[in-house]
Design a protein around this motif. Structure first.
Motif, PDB file in Angstrom:
ATOM      1  N   PRO A  30      13.200  10.037   2.372  1.00  0.00           N
ATOM      2  CA  PRO A  30      11.738  10.169   2.407  1.00  0.00           C
ATOM      3  C   PRO A  30      11.156  10.885   1.191  1.00  0.00           C
ATOM      4  O   PRO A  30      10.013  10.615   0.809  1.00  0.00           O
ATOM      5  N   HIS A  31      11.919  11.815   0.592  1.00  0.00           N
ATOM      6  CA  HIS A  31      11.374  12.604  -0.513  1.00  0.00           C
ATOM      7  C   HIS A  31      11.723  12.021  -1.884  1.00  0.00           C
ATOM      8  O   HIS A  31      11.331  12.593  -2.904  1.00  0.00           O
ATOM      9  N   ALA A  32      12.415  10.896  -1.896  1.00  0.00           N
ATOM     10  CA  ALA A  32      12.739  10.255  -3.174  1.00  0.00           C
ATOM     11  C   ALA A  32      11.481   9.672  -3.798  1.00  0.00           C
ATOM     12  O   ALA A  32      10.538   9.281  -3.102  1.00  0.00           O
ATOM     13  N   THR A  33      11.477   9.582  -5.119  1.00  0.00           N
ATOM     14  CA  THR A  33      10.315   9.053  -5.838  1.00  0.00           C
ATOM     15  C   THR A  33      10.243   7.546  -5.691  1.00  0.00           C
ATOM     16  O   THR A  33      11.206   6.835  -6.003  1.00  0.00           O
ATOM     17  N   ALA A  34       9.102   7.060  -5.229  1.00  0.00           N
ATOM     18  CA  ALA A  34       8.891   5.619  -5.080  1.00  0.00           C
ATOM     19  C   ALA A  34       8.100   5.051  -6.248  1.00  0.00           C
ATOM     20  O   ALA A  34       8.401   3.961  -6.734  1.00  0.00           O
ATOM     21  N   VAL A  35       7.059   5.758  -6.687  1.00  0.00           N
ATOM     22  CA  VAL A  35       6.184   5.279  -7.757  1.00  0.00           C
ATOM     23  C   VAL A  35       5.811   6.448  -8.660  1.00  0.00           C
ATOM     24  O   VAL A  35       5.557   7.562  -8.176  1.00  0.00           O
ATOM     25  N   ILE A  36       5.786   6.167  -9.966  1.00  0.00           N
ATOM     26  CA  ILE A  36       5.279   7.136 -10.940  1.00  0.00           C
ATOM     27  C   ILE A  36       4.170   6.437 -11.718  1.00  0.00           C
ATOM     28  O   ILE A  36       4.406   5.432 -12.389  1.00  0.00           O
ATOM     29  N   ASP A  37       2.952   6.955 -11.602  1.00  0.00           N
ATOM     30  CA  ASP A  37       1.849   6.381 -12.370  1.00  0.00           C
ATOM     31  C   ASP A  37       0.997   7.506 -12.940  1.00  0.00           C
ATOM     32  O   ASP A  37       1.380   8.690 -12.879  1.00  0.00           O
ATOM     33  N   ASP A  38      -0.156   7.167 -13.494  1.00  0.00           N
ATOM     34  CA  ASP A  38      -0.996   8.181 -14.127  1.00  0.00           C
ATOM     35  C   ASP A  38      -1.478   9.240 -13.144  1.00  0.00           C
ATOM     36  O   ASP A  38      -1.832  10.360 -13.541  1.00  0.00           O
ATOM     37  N   ALA A  39      -1.501   8.899 -11.862  1.00  0.00           N
ATOM     38  CA  ALA A  39      -1.949   9.857 -10.849  1.00  0.00           C
ATOM     39  C   ALA A  39      -0.847  10.808 -10.422  1.00  0.00           C
ATOM     40  O   ALA A  39      -1.111  11.766  -9.689  1.00  0.00           O
ATOM     41  N   GLY A  40       0.389  10.544 -10.831  1.00  0.00           N
ATOM     42  CA  GLY A  40       1.500  11.413 -10.477  1.00  0.00           C
ATOM     43  C   GLY A  40       2.611  10.678  -9.756  1.00  0.00           C
ATOM     44  O   GLY A  40       2.810   9.473  -9.953  1.00  0.00           O
TER      45      GLY A  40
ATOM     46  N   LEU B   8       4.398   6.615   0.382  1.00  0.00           N
ATOM     47  CA  LEU B   8       4.092   5.201   0.186  1.00  0.00           C
ATOM     48  C   LEU B   8       4.110   4.459   1.515  1.00  0.00           C
ATOM     49  O   LEU B   8       3.222   3.643   1.805  1.00  0.00           O
ATOM     50  N   ASP B   9       5.097   4.763   2.344  1.00  0.00           N
ATOM     51  CA  ASP B   9       5.194   4.106   3.646  1.00  0.00           C
ATOM     52  C   ASP B   9       4.003   4.485   4.528  1.00  0.00           C
ATOM     53  O   ASP B   9       3.407   3.619   5.194  1.00  0.00           O
ATOM     54  N   GLN B  10       3.636   5.759   4.536  1.00  0.00           N
ATOM     55  CA  GLN B  10       2.504   6.197   5.354  1.00  0.00           C
ATOM     56  C   GLN B  10       1.216   5.526   4.901  1.00  0.00           C
ATOM     57  O   GLN B  10       0.446   5.012   5.733  1.00  0.00           O
ATOM     58  N   ARG B  11       0.972   5.494   3.603  1.00  0.00           N
ATOM     59  CA  ARG B  11      -0.257   4.893   3.091  1.00  0.00           C
ATOM     60  C   ARG B  11      -0.296   3.388   3.369  1.00  0.00           C
ATOM     61  O   ARG B  11      -1.355   2.833   3.679  1.00  0.00           O
ATOM     62  N   ALA B  12       0.854   2.722   3.245  1.00  0.00           N
ATOM     63  CA  ALA B  12       0.906   1.279   3.530  1.00  0.00           C
ATOM     64  C   ALA B  12       0.586   1.013   4.997  1.00  0.00           C
ATOM     65  O   ALA B  12      -0.151   0.067   5.327  1.00  0.00           O
ATOM     66  N   ASN B  13       1.130   1.831   5.884  1.00  0.00           N
ATOM     67  CA  ASN B  13       0.842   1.662   7.311  1.00  0.00           C
ATOM     68  C   ASN B  13      -0.636   1.898   7.607  1.00  0.00           C
ATOM     69  O   ASN B  13      -1.233   1.206   8.438  1.00  0.00           O
ATOM     70  N   GLN B  14      -1.230   2.877   6.922  1.00  0.00           N
ATOM     71  CA  GLN B  14      -2.661   3.119   7.104  1.00  0.00           C
ATOM     72  C   GLN B  14      -3.486   1.909   6.681  1.00  0.00           C
ATOM     73  O   GLN B  14      -4.446   1.519   7.373  1.00  0.00           O
TER      74      GLN B  14
ATOM     75  N   THR C 138      -0.728   0.259 -10.300  1.00  0.00           N
ATOM     76  CA  THR C 138      -0.657   1.665  -9.913  1.00  0.00           C
ATOM     77  C   THR C 138       0.011   1.731  -8.548  1.00  0.00           C
ATOM     78  O   THR C 138       0.350   0.701  -7.948  1.00  0.00           O
ATOM     79  N   ALA C 139       0.145   2.961  -8.035  1.00  0.00           N
ATOM     80  CA  ALA C 139       0.692   3.116  -6.684  1.00  0.00           C
ATOM     81  C   ALA C 139      -0.185   2.403  -5.662  1.00  0.00           C
ATOM     82  O   ALA C 139       0.315   1.865  -4.664  1.00  0.00           O
ATOM     83  N   ASP C 140      -1.496   2.366  -5.910  1.00  0.00           N
ATOM     84  CA  ASP C 140      -2.395   1.675  -4.974  1.00  0.00           C
ATOM     85  C   ASP C 140      -2.028   0.210  -4.809  1.00  0.00           C
ATOM     86  O   ASP C 140      -2.184  -0.368  -3.725  1.00  0.00           O
TER      87      ASP C 140
ATOM     88  N   ALA D 189      12.815   4.196  -8.232  1.00  0.00           N
ATOM     89  CA  ALA D 189      11.428   4.452  -8.612  1.00  0.00           C
ATOM     90  C   ALA D 189      10.866   3.279  -9.406  1.00  0.00           C
ATOM     91  O   ALA D 189      11.533   2.738 -10.286  1.00  0.00           O
ATOM     92  N   VAL D 190       9.626   2.899  -9.074  1.00  0.00           N
ATOM     93  CA  VAL D 190       8.882   1.921  -9.855  1.00  0.00           C
ATOM     94  C   VAL D 190       7.932   2.687 -10.776  1.00  0.00           C
ATOM     95  O   VAL D 190       7.220   3.586 -10.321  1.00  0.00           O
ATOM     96  N   VAL D 191       7.935   2.305 -12.055  1.00  0.00           N
ATOM     97  CA  VAL D 191       7.057   2.965 -13.022  1.00  0.00           C
ATOM     98  C   VAL D 191       6.155   1.899 -13.642  1.00  0.00           C
ATOM     99  O   VAL D 191       6.560   1.199 -14.579  1.00  0.00           O
ATOM    100  N   PRO D 192       4.934   1.710 -13.111  1.00  0.00           N
ATOM    101  CA  PRO D 192       4.029   0.706 -13.677  1.00  0.00           C
ATOM    102  C   PRO D 192       3.713   1.017 -15.142  1.00  0.00           C
ATOM    103  O   PRO D 192       3.479   2.174 -15.503  1.00  0.00           O
ATOM    104  N   VAL D 193       3.702  -0.031 -15.969  1.00  0.00           N
ATOM    105  CA  VAL D 193       3.391   0.137 -17.388  1.00  0.00           C
ATOM    106  C   VAL D 193       1.871   0.184 -17.538  1.00  0.00           C
ATOM    107  O   VAL D 193       1.187  -0.785 -17.198  1.00  0.00           O
ATOM    108  N   PRO D 194       1.315   1.282 -18.044  1.00  0.00           N
ATOM    109  CA  PRO D 194      -0.141   1.370 -18.206  1.00  0.00           C
ATOM    110  C   PRO D 194      -0.634   0.342 -19.218  1.00  0.00           C
ATOM    111  O   PRO D 194       0.079   0.002 -20.166  1.00  0.00           O
ATOM    112  N   PRO D 195      -1.855  -0.167 -19.040  1.00  0.00           N
ATOM    113  CA  PRO D 195      -2.388  -1.163 -19.985  1.00  0.00           C
ATOM    114  C   PRO D 195      -2.372  -0.692 -21.428  1.00  0.00           C
ATOM    115  O   PRO D 195      -2.085  -1.475 -22.339  1.00  0.00           O
ATOM    116  N   GLN D 196      -2.667   0.598 -21.665  1.00  0.00           N
ATOM    117  CA  GLN D 196      -2.702   1.088 -23.029  1.00  0.00           C
ATOM    118  C   GLN D 196      -1.314   1.087 -23.664  1.00  0.00           C
ATOM    119  O   GLN D 196      -1.183   0.944 -24.880  1.00  0.00           O
ATOM    120  N   ALA D 197      -0.276   1.221 -22.849  1.00  0.00           N
ATOM    121  CA  ALA D 197       1.089   1.150 -23.375  1.00  0.00           C
ATOM    122  C   ALA D 197       1.500  -0.293 -23.636  1.00  0.00           C
ATOM    123  O   ALA D 197       2.120  -0.607 -24.648  1.00  0.00           O
TER     124      ALA D 197
END
Length: 513
Positions: free
Chosen positions: A17-27, A34-40, A63-65, A217-225
């Motif tokens: 549960p505490h492993a990193t799922a996503v790293i984006d500009d928001a942290g 991620l699972d809780q937010r998806a269920n919501q 992004t994580a969203d 972990a998924v690390v989305p590539v930002p558009p500026q990169a």
């Protein structure tokens, strides 16, 4: 192996549960978060009338969203339909209408504009909501029965006609690929997967779901990169990316335009590429620049996801003239049909036909086109098989080789020409970073061949023409050679041949021969 894509997230959230799922500009977003937010989001969609089998649009940046949206839609028993960003609203409206999308998940700041652009009297759209609107709802998974053959997502592709067609992929279709890929490439919880491909491009399926399969972990590539090779190289380095998957042209720009030197990205252990032919000179350069990475060529239309793979050998043979697309995945059967209606033998050219668990359910709302694409092969067992439109041949070692598209074969001066062969010849010139070749209809010659080239140094186009004359017959040498700073791209980062063809046709009509 689980049968459902969203179950991958639930299992990783329960396991780590505490492993990193996503790293984006928001942290950092953990698997539990991620699972809780998806269920919501799933509960939000249910409260807005979404039922199993419905299609829900996703108009979200990388992004994580976006991942919350993907898993939330699946947890609601629905199918997600990615809507590309930065494309004309008219095209998105076509997709919304064709897919019967009544609700879209969009970024918080975009909901009003998306509703204005894509709603209206002829649109089924009734609601646009941001994933964060679900923050106060239950994070427990909704109890909704979903079967492996239920629709998971619909990806829209233009095809040769330019009319969007919705490729329907079930949970079973996608999981057949994801489970194989995660095992074949030894994805673990220690990996960091760069997400370069947008959700409407099937390459994203690996990034998103293979990561969840392993708890990586998924690390989305930002558009500026993504837009600047040097920034992208720094992103890969600082984020300690271990797995990269993109089209060859994106990888080529990362290697050739970023200032990378051999060994600068020691954490990068795996490089996957698909979607385009990788010119051998540029591939050799990538192999030298990334000596610690294992390279794989993955092949497959959107309708099949990946159906063949080839591990690029090190050292790469100096006498190789082309890169194979390799051998089929387990559970995939391949054959090729010749123009005269028989199965191609070793060394013969034919249209590649694919049968197996990764092959799509069909085209959404288009049974006629589905029947044309999914039909039995000559002398086959009578099972519907996807006819790719790609010309291939198989060598004596069982490796398949991509030769080009049926619709990229032209006639000029009475000769049949495969435009991909002209591109391969141009790519051999040391000054060429990348190139694209198109054909323009011509009353006198049948077609005229036009080439667009991106150069690493200033070279007269006459020298490129002279180079072509040393490796191609005269009827295949481009009539027009134009140097450009960059080739136009589609929203999936592939070369936009339609724009190039329109450019070439305009020049031809203006009399610039």
């Amino acid at each position: 192996m689980t049968d459902l894509l969203h179950q991958l997230l639930r299992e990783s959230a329960a396991r780590t549960p505490h492993a990193t799922a996503v790293i984006d500009d928001a942290g950092v977003t953990t698997y539990a978060e991620l699972d809780q937010r998806a269920n919501q989001v799933a509960h939000l969609l249910r409260s807005r009338g979404v039922r199993p089998g419905d299609r829900v649009g996703l108009h979200l940046p990388r992004t994580a969203d976006a991942l919350v949206g993907v898993y939330g839609v699946l947890a609601a028993g629905a199918a997600y339909v990615p809507l590309p960003l930065g494309v004309p609203a008219s095209r998105l409206r076509t997709i919304v209408i064709d897919a019967g999308i009544r609700i879209i998940l969009a970024a918080h700041d975009d909901t009003t504009q998306v509703r204005a652009d894509l709603g209206g009297p002829d649109s089924p759209l009734t609601d646009v909501v941001a994933p964060r609107a679900a923050a106060e709802l239950s994070g427990e998974p909704p109890q909704i029965p979903v079967e492996p053959d239920d629709l998971a997502y619909v990806l829209y592709t233009s095809g040769s006609t330019g009319v969007p067609k919705g490729v329907m992929i079930s949970h079973r279709n996608a999981m057949s690929f994801v489970d194989w890929a995660a095992r074949e490439f030894c994805v673990t919880g220690e990996d960091r997967l760069a997400n370069h491909a947008p959700l409407h491009f099937d390459l994203s399926v690996f990034d998103v779901f293979a990561a969840a399969w392993a708890g990586a972990a998924v690390v989305p590539v930002p558009p500026q990169a993504a837009a600047f090779p040097a920034v992208l190289a720094d992103f890969v380095r600082t984020q300690q990316i271990t797995v990269w998957y993109s089209v060859p042209s994106a990888l080529n720009l990362l290697v050739s335009r970023s200032g990378l030197r051999a060994g600068d990205l020691p954490a990068l252990r795996l490089v996957l590429f698909a979607g385009e032919v990788y010119p051998l000179p540029q591939l050799r350069s990538a192999l030298e620049t990334l000596p610690d990475a294992c390279f794989y060529n993955l092949y497959g239309p959107t309708e099949t996801n990946v159906c063949t793979y080839y591990r690029v050998p090190r050292p790469f043979p100096a006498d190789s003239a082309a890169l194979p697309i390799g051998i089929p995945l387990p559970g995939i059967d391949l054959c090729a049909e010749t123009d005269d209606g028989r199965l191609a033998g070793v060394g013969e050219t034919g249209e590649l036909c694919v049968r197996g668990t990764t092959v799509m359910r069909g085209y959404l709302g288009d049974p006629a086109r589905t029947a044309q694409a999914l039909r039995p092969v000559v002398d086959g067992p009578g099972i519907p098989t996807y006819h790719t439109g790609d010309l291939v041949t198989r060598d004596s070692d069982g490796h398949w080789h991509f030769l080009g598209r049926r619709d990229s074969q032209i006639k000029t001066r009475g000769y049949r020409v495969e435009l991909g062969e002209v591109e391969r010849a141009l790519a051999l010139h040391p000054a060429v970073v990348e190139c694209a070749v198109v054909a323009v209809p011509d009353e006198e010659f049948g077609h005229l061949i036009a080439a667009f080239v991106v150069l690493r140094e200033e070279v007269a186009t006459a020298r490129l023409t002279a180079h072509c004359r040393t490796v191609l017959p005269s009827y295949m040498v481009p009539w027009r050679m134009r140097a450009v700073t960059a080739l136009p791209r589609t929203t999936t980062d592939k070369i936009d041949y339609r724009l190039l063809k329109a450019d070439a046709e305009e020049s031809a009509h203006a009399g610039h021969r």
